[in-house]
Design an enzyme around this catalytic site. Structure first.
Site, PDB file in Angstrom:
ATOM      1  N   HIS A 162      22.953 106.470   0.749  1.00  0.00           N
ATOM      2  CA  HIS A 162      23.942 106.541  -0.342  1.00  0.00           C
ATOM      3  C   HIS A 162      25.331 106.868   0.232  1.00  0.00           C
ATOM      4  CE1 HIS A 162      25.759 107.475  -4.145  1.00  0.00           C
ATOM      5  NE2 HIS A 162      24.623 107.491  -4.813  1.00  0.00           N
ATOM      6  N   GLU A 267      25.897 101.202  -0.530  1.00  0.00           N
ATOM      7  CA  GLU A 267      24.644 101.890  -0.257  1.00  0.00           C
ATOM      8  C   GLU A 267      23.548 100.884   0.069  1.00  0.00           C
ATOM      9  OE1 GLU A 267      23.983 104.031  -3.978  1.00  0.00           O
ATOM     10  OE2 GLU A 267      26.118 104.136  -4.279  1.00  0.00           O
TER      11      GLU A 267
END
Ligand code: BG6
Length: 300
Positions: A162, A267
């Protein structure tokens, strides 16, 4: 000292150049800083909790075994909180594994997870080992994950890096090489083909680009200059996210409130479906973030 361990973090510096470094918090094995020639490449909120009380808002949180929150309670990951348990468990520092390109490893298994949280994944019946490797190059950062099923039962999981990039201003940046890719727009809850020649940002943005060929580079371009080139190994999906004004306001740990101007999440992961890992099997994936590159325009 190329690798320094403190109680809560590990700091790696490039040989003979202490202006290039990466810092990994043991909590979540979250990369909280990556500097190249003194310049910070990742965005971390000024309100981020770095004391292990909450997943870090910024850097590179690790998402496993579920991306988002599954609505289907009957699935083994259905009871888990948003983004699973890897980002809010304290990983074990396994030591240095590379010298010329300094590299460090962290491990996570059921024994490192809060038992109540662990039980939310299939009632606690899965056994696994995660090995996370962070390798510092002079102008790049590589993060690798290996998931091993050390139990007797197959399990389903998602994986996602992320990554929050630090950028000068969201209204000036473009992301290329996503044209003609299938995407699921999380805000509209609709799937369509991305038709924009480049992705630009002028409001909240939350899309999962699906099955993007791994030989495609994803680049963040700021006023004609490539800020970052992303390469992926065995990670078919890429989430692109910026919370914009209203969503940032709703996140207590997102500071300053205008910080959304200076961050963009790209991500890479395997999230649009599950990886099914049989007992005894291993799966791995990597992201490589590179700071020097020409614009690489690729089509499907
Ligand atoms: C992104 C999701 O990956 O993470 C967004 O696509 C989500 O929908 C964002 O809002 C942040 O999640 P969290 O749990 O860190 O607030």
């Amino acid at each position: 000292m190329p690798v320094q361990e403190t109680d809560d973090k590990v700091i790696v510096t490039f040989p003979n150049d202490d202006t290039t470094s990466v810092t990994v918090l043991k909590y979540g094995a979250t990369v909280i800083s990556w500097k190249v020639a003194g310049e910070e490449k990742l965005w971390v909120s000024e309100g981020a909790h770095l004391d292990g009380s909450k997943p870090v808002r910024g850097g590179i949180p690790l998402v496993f075994p579920i991306f988002g929150k599954l609505k289907d309670e009957s699935h083994a990951t259905g009871a888990l909180p948003q983004h699973g348990f890897a980002r809010n468990s304290t990983w074990e520092f396994l030591g240095q594994v590379g010298e010329k390109l300094p590299s460090v490893q962290f491990g996570l298994g059921p024994e490192n997870i809060d038992p109540e949280l662990y039980k939310k994944w299939g009632g606690g019946k899965y056994d696994f080992t995660l090995i996370f490797t962070v390798t510092l190059h002079d102008d790049a950062l590589k993060t690798d994950i290996e998931v091993e099923n050390t139990g007797n039962e197959a399990f389903d999981f998602n994986w996602l890096f992320h990554t929050y990039y630090k950028i000068p201003d969201i209204t000036d940046v473009l992301v290329n090489n996503l044209t003609d890719e299938k995407c699921f727009d999380q805000l509209l809850a609709e799937e369509y083909i991305e038709k924009s020649p480049v992705v630009q940002f002028h409001e909240e943005f939350d899309r999962i680009y699906k099955s993007v060929r791994n030989d495609k580079y994803i680049q963040i371009i700021d006023k004609g200059k490539v800020l970052m080139t992303l390469e992926r190994v065995n990670l078919p999906d890429a989430v692109v996210w910026n919370p914009w004004i209203k969503k940032s306001e709703g996140m207590a740990d997102f500071l300053p409130k205008l910080g959304y101007h200076n961050m963009l999440c790209i991500e890479p992961g395997h999230v649009s479906d599950f990886v099914n890992l049989k007992a005894g099997d291993k799966w791995s994936g990597s992201q490589i973030c590179e700071t020097h590159h020409d614009i690489k325009q690729q089509s499907n």
